[in-house]
Design a protein around this motif. Sequence first.
Motif, PDB file in Angstrom:
ATOM      1  N   GLU A   1      -7.449  41.116  53.187  1.00  0.00           N
ATOM      2  CA  GLU A   1      -8.352  40.874  54.312  1.00  0.00           C
ATOM      3  C   GLU A   1      -8.647  39.387  54.433  1.00  0.00           C
ATOM      4  O   GLU A   1      -8.617  38.661  53.444  1.00  0.00           O
ATOM      5  N   HIS A   2      -8.923  38.960  55.666  1.00  0.00           N
ATOM      6  CA  HIS A   2      -9.212  37.548  55.923  1.00  0.00           C
ATOM      7  C   HIS A   2     -10.392  37.434  56.867  1.00  0.00           C
ATOM      8  O   HIS A   2     -10.446  38.121  57.884  1.00  0.00           O
TER       9      HIS A   2
ATOM     10  N   GLU B   1      -9.866  40.347  59.814  1.00  0.00           N
ATOM     11  CA  GLU B   1      -8.614  41.083  60.001  1.00  0.00           C
ATOM     12  C   GLU B   1      -8.170  41.577  58.640  1.00  0.00           C
ATOM     13  O   GLU B   1      -8.429  40.940  57.626  1.00  0.00           O
ATOM     14  N   SER B   2      -7.478  42.716  58.633  1.00  0.00           N
ATOM     15  CA  SER B   2      -6.937  43.215  57.367  1.00  0.00           C
ATOM     16  C   SER B   2      -5.643  43.975  57.613  1.00  0.00           C
ATOM     17  O   SER B   2      -5.410  44.489  58.712  1.00  0.00           O
ATOM     18  N   GLY B   3      -4.830  44.020  56.577  1.00  0.00           N
ATOM     19  CA  GLY B   3      -3.609  44.812  56.565  1.00  0.00           C
ATOM     20  C   GLY B   3      -3.567  45.610  55.278  1.00  0.00           C
ATOM     21  O   GLY B   3      -3.989  45.124  54.223  1.00  0.00           O
ATOM     22  N   SER B   4      -3.087  46.847  55.366  1.00  0.00           N
ATOM     23  CA  SER B   4      -3.087  47.723  54.193  1.00  0.00           C
ATOM     24  C   SER B   4      -1.811  48.545  54.115  1.00  0.00           C
ATOM     25  O   SER B   4      -1.184  48.834  55.132  1.00  0.00           O
ATOM     26  N   VAL B   5      -1.479  48.932  52.883  1.00  0.00           N
ATOM     27  CA  VAL B   5      -0.417  49.901  52.612  1.00  0.00           C
ATOM     28  C   VAL B   5      -1.050  50.966  51.737  1.00  0.00           C
ATOM     29  O   VAL B   5      -1.731  50.651  50.752  1.00  0.00           O
ATOM     30  N   GLY B   6      -0.854  52.231  52.110  1.00  0.00           N
ATOM     31  CA  GLY B   6      -1.482  53.305  51.368  1.00  0.00           C
ATOM     32  C   GLY B   6      -0.539  54.423  51.016  1.00  0.00           C
ATOM     33  O   GLY B   6       0.495  54.614  51.659  1.00  0.00           O
ATOM     34  N   VAL B   7      -0.925  55.185  49.992  1.00  0.00           N
ATOM     35  CA  VAL B   7      -0.166  56.350  49.548  1.00  0.00           C
ATOM     36  C   VAL B   7      -1.128  57.517  49.482  1.00  0.00           C
ATOM     37  O   VAL B   7      -2.190  57.436  48.849  1.00  0.00           O
ATOM     38  N   ARG B   8      -0.765  58.628  50.140  1.00  0.00           N
ATOM     39  CA  ARG B   8      -1.561  59.851  50.070  1.00  0.00           C
ATOM     40  C   ARG B   8      -1.167  60.615  48.804  1.00  0.00           C
ATOM     41  O   ARG B   8      -0.012  60.980  48.633  1.00  0.00           O
ATOM     42  N   LEU B   9      -2.134  60.843  47.942  1.00  0.00           N
ATOM     43  CA  LEU B   9      -1.884  61.563  46.693  1.00  0.00           C
ATOM     44  C   LEU B   9      -2.003  63.075  46.893  1.00  0.00           C
ATOM     45  O   LEU B   9      -1.411  63.847  46.152  1.00  0.00           O
ATOM     46  N   SER B  10      -2.805  63.467  47.898  1.00  0.00           N
ATOM     47  CA  SER B  10      -2.998  64.881  48.250  1.00  0.00           C
ATOM     48  C   SER B  10      -3.516  64.912  49.678  1.00  0.00           C
ATOM     49  O   SER B  10      -3.581  63.885  50.341  1.00  0.00           O
ATOM     50  N   ALA B  11      -3.930  66.081  50.137  1.00  0.00           N
ATOM     51  CA  ALA B  11      -4.472  66.202  51.494  1.00  0.00           C
ATOM     52  C   ALA B  11      -5.754  65.394  51.660  1.00  0.00           C
ATOM     53  O   ALA B  11      -6.060  64.931  52.751  1.00  0.00           O
TER      54      ALA B  11
END
Length: 192
Positions: A167-168, A148-158
């Motif tokens: 992750e575990h 299982e995993s959890g993520s936070v992301g930021v789009r820098l461009s398209a």
Amino acid sequence: MHVSRAIGLSLSILLAGSTSLLAADARKQSAQPSILSEFRIGFSAQDPWGSEGDDGSANLTGEILLAKPFTASDLFTSYFIPRPHFGGSLNFDGRTDFAYTGLTWTVDVTPSLFVEGSIGGAFHNGKKDANDPFSDRRALGCSPLFRESGSVGVRLSANWSVVATIEHLSSAGSCSENRGLTNIGARVGYSF
């Protein structure tokens, strides 16, 4: 002279025609959806709170996300359609490596910020029980394991993004050993 001009003119027409066909084919291919959605590569800390990470062990990680198998007519419903993924983690210190596959759900919080959750399975080369001779590896029980995993992301461009992930891997009690392995890291993603 007339023959060389005719040949030159014929070659010019043939070249212009083939260039037009190649351009039309390229436009047609770009309109077709791709099976690939995104590629990510980065690093993670191997089990920083456990025995495999006592000395700062690190991994090279990579992941490929495929396109959603179908699309929904509205944005809210589309959040419930996952993208299949597969990837792997290679430890720099000869500790547990693993390959995994599963499903990922991505939800946009803002146009540039998103969160993800994923679930699937993983195969590893680590220690299976406490009596295995690999003393520097954590006893993970059987293989495959749940991942299982959890993520936070930021789009820098398209096309580009940066994603922080935890992750575990665990047997969820289905094996004699169930100590699990938890990694944290960051990746750079490129969307197709």
